[in-house]
Design an enzyme around this catalytic site. Structure first.
Site, mmCIF file in Angstrom:
data_model
loop_
_atom_site.group_PDB
_atom_site.id
_atom_site.type_symbol
_atom_site.label_atom_id
_atom_site.label_comp_id
_atom_site.label_asym_id
_atom_site.label_seq_id
_atom_site.Cartn_x
_atom_site.Cartn_y
_atom_site.Cartn_z
ATOM 1 N N ARG A 97 0.831 -1.204 0.000
ATOM 2 C CA ARG A 97 0.000 0.000 0.000
ATOM 3 C C ARG A 97 0.863 1.251 0.000
ATOM 4 N NH1 ARG A 97 0.231 3.913 2.744
ATOM 5 N NH2 ARG A 97 0.096 2.798 4.714
ATOM 6 N N SER A 98 1.987 1.232 0.733
ATOM 7 C CA SER A 98 2.889 2.387 0.748
ATOM 8 C C SER A 98 3.424 2.673 -0.655
ATOM 9 C CB SER A 98 4.062 2.142 1.707
ATOM 10 O OG SER A 98 3.637 2.121 3.046
ATOM 11 N N GLU A 140 13.615 15.060 6.230
ATOM 12 C CA GLU A 140 15.071 15.187 6.274
ATOM 13 C C GLU A 140 15.631 14.513 7.521
ATOM 14 O OE1 GLU A 140 15.564 19.106 3.465
ATOM 15 O OE2 GLU A 140 16.245 19.246 5.545
ATOM 16 N N GLY A 144 11.174 15.099 10.821
ATOM 17 C CA GLY A 144 10.156 15.185 9.786
ATOM 18 C C GLY A 144 8.912 15.963 10.150
ATOM 19 N N SER A 145 8.702 16.246 11.441
ATOM 20 C CA SER A 145 7.449 16.880 11.856
ATOM 21 C C SER A 145 7.433 18.384 11.618
ATOM 22 C CB SER A 145 7.179 16.597 13.345
ATOM 23 O OG SER A 145 6.931 15.212 13.542
ATOM 24 N N ILE A 170 12.737 7.606 2.710
ATOM 25 C CA ILE A 170 12.024 7.833 1.456
ATOM 26 C C ILE A 170 11.582 6.496 0.848
ATOM 27 C CG2 ILE A 170 12.113 8.927 -0.802
ATOM 28 C CD1 ILE A 170 12.435 10.830 1.668
ATOM 29 N N GLY A 347 2.431 -18.255 21.392
ATOM 30 C CA GLY A 347 3.783 -18.380 20.867
ATOM 31 C C GLY A 347 3.827 -18.389 19.354
ATOM 32 N N GLU A 370 4.043 10.417 7.716
ATOM 33 C CA GLU A 370 3.028 11.370 7.242
ATOM 34 C C GLU A 370 2.220 11.958 8.396
ATOM 35 O OE1 GLU A 370 1.071 10.408 3.588
ATOM 36 O OE2 GLU A 370 2.659 8.977 3.078
ATOM 37 N N GLY A 371 2.934 12.293 9.454
ATOM 38 C CA GLY A 371 2.319 12.874 10.644
ATOM 39 C C GLY A 371 2.207 11.839 11.737
#
Length: 390
Positions: A97-98, A140, A144-145, A170, A347, A370-371
């Site tokens: 999905r990413s 970076e 990132g925030s 990235i 287990g 992304e936050g």
């Protein structure tokens, strides 16, 4: 009057609220996940390999840039359909999905929304076909925030720009033919399409990951990279550009973790009926039933939340705060369910023969990128109070 049993992963029959086209999209991607993803994804995770062989099939199904117009070779789906794509792909694995999220919302969307018509015609059809893969350079190494404090910068030099700096964490970095890179300029933050073969541009894959192992994660480096002005996205300046991309991607992320949670619930439901302990299946124990019921409750709430968000998006009235609320709620929901599912498996739950430990590890990234959860809580808090607490 007899009633049929409820679907344990859709107790409120949310599927009945979908259009025929939306249900067809969900069924198509669900079949792809069942037949092509699930048989290999545990091994891919173990080996730290992204299944690149699936990219042409995803493109053939219209899953890359799915909500962009058909004139650019895309499927032209509505927002709810794109959400369902994300849900079914993440039911397979967050890494898959990413990949689709980055390609669609973070790379194709900014070219469509902020690029020139020439840039759209040049890049989007090949990206929709999976022939050109993109990555998104915003975060970076120092954090990132706070994207406004980025150090990557571009200086005008005649008809070109000279780009210097680095980006971190990235997705798709070492797969990518192009990178959408955001940099400080004398006119504010601007976006650039950096091509893989530009001298001075390098991508280095990040290894030793315990999360998103079936995904390519990289660091990007720019050492006096000369970028033609024709590769600058001309129609946006400032943080509005990258934040607009993130809103699109975060919307998909509100749906994706629902798929991961559904995968975990479905697996432990089956397991709890077959696992015999003290002469009874553990499904007969109150403690297990309470855990399963809690999972179903939280999945149901998340399904309704994302569906309404999708309807708001398709009506053109979706607000970033609404996306933050759903991203916060649904990621927290999914990671909690994955951990509980791992516990029910005992287990056996620590191996990738079962999906919950893989989903739990992946969701450590999804709840962060992304936050972070805290960032989205503060976005909602700012909306409620009118006071910025960042």
């Amino acid at each position: 009057m007899a009633t049929s049993p409820l679907n344990p992963t859709d107790l409120y029959d949310v599927r009945s609220l979908l259009s025929e086209e939306e249900r067809m999209v969900q069924d198509t991607v669900a079949r792809f996940t069942d037949e092509r993803v699930l048989p290999i994804i545990g091994d891919c995770f173990d080996r730290g390999r992204f299944p690149t062989e699936l990219i042409p099939e995803m493109a053939e199904l219209g899953l890359l840039g799915s909500s962009l117009p058909v004139e650019y070779g895309c499927a032209g789906m509505n927002g709810v359909s794109y959400g369902l794509v994300c849900q079914e792909l993440e039911r397979g694995d967050s890494g898959l999905r990413s990949f689709a999220s980055v390609q669609s919302s973070l790379c194709m969307y900014p070219i469509y929304a902020y690029g020139s018509e020439e840039q759209r015609r040049r890049w989007l059809p090949d990206m929709a076909a999976g022939k050109v893969i993109g990555c998104f350079g915003l975060t970076e190494p120092q954090g990132g925030s706070d994207p406004g404090s980025m150090r990557t910068h571009a200086k005008k030099d005649g008809a070109d720009w000279i780009l210097n700096g680095s980006k971190m964490w990235i997705t798709n970095g070492n797969l990518a033919h192009i990178a959408i890179v955001w940099a400080q300029t004398d006119e504010g933050i601007q976006g650039f399409v950096v091509e893989k073969d530009f001298p001075g541009y390098a991508a280095q894959e990040i290894h030793k990951k315990m999360s998103l192992r079936a995904s390519v994660t990289s660091a990007l480096y720019f050492d006096n990279v000369r970028v033609p002005d024709a590769n600058r996205l001309p129609n946006v300046k400032g943080l509005k550009g990258p934040l607009g991309c993130l809103t699109q991607a975060r919307y998909g992320i509100t749906w994706g973790p629902i798929g991961a949670a559904i995968a975990c619930l479905a697996e432990v439901l089956d397991y709890s009926k077959s696992r015999i302990l003290f002469k009874q299946p553990i499904a007969a124990r109150q403690a297990v039933q309470i855990k399963l019921a809690e999972m179903a409750r939280r999945i149901t709430l998340a399904q309704l939340l994302s569906l309404q968000l999708g309807r708001l998006k398709d009506a053109g009235v979706m607000q970033p705060t609404q996306v933050s609320l759903a991203k916060w709620n649904n990621c927290r929901m999914a990671i909690d369910i994955a951990r509980e599912a791992r516990d029910i498996l005992g287990g056996a739950g620590i191996t990738t023969e079962h999906s919950p430990i893989r989903h739990a590890l992946n969701l450590e990234s999804v709840i962060t990128y992304e936050g972070t959860e805290t960032v989205h809580q503060l976005v909602v808090g700012r909306e409620l109070t009118g006071i910025n607490a960042f």
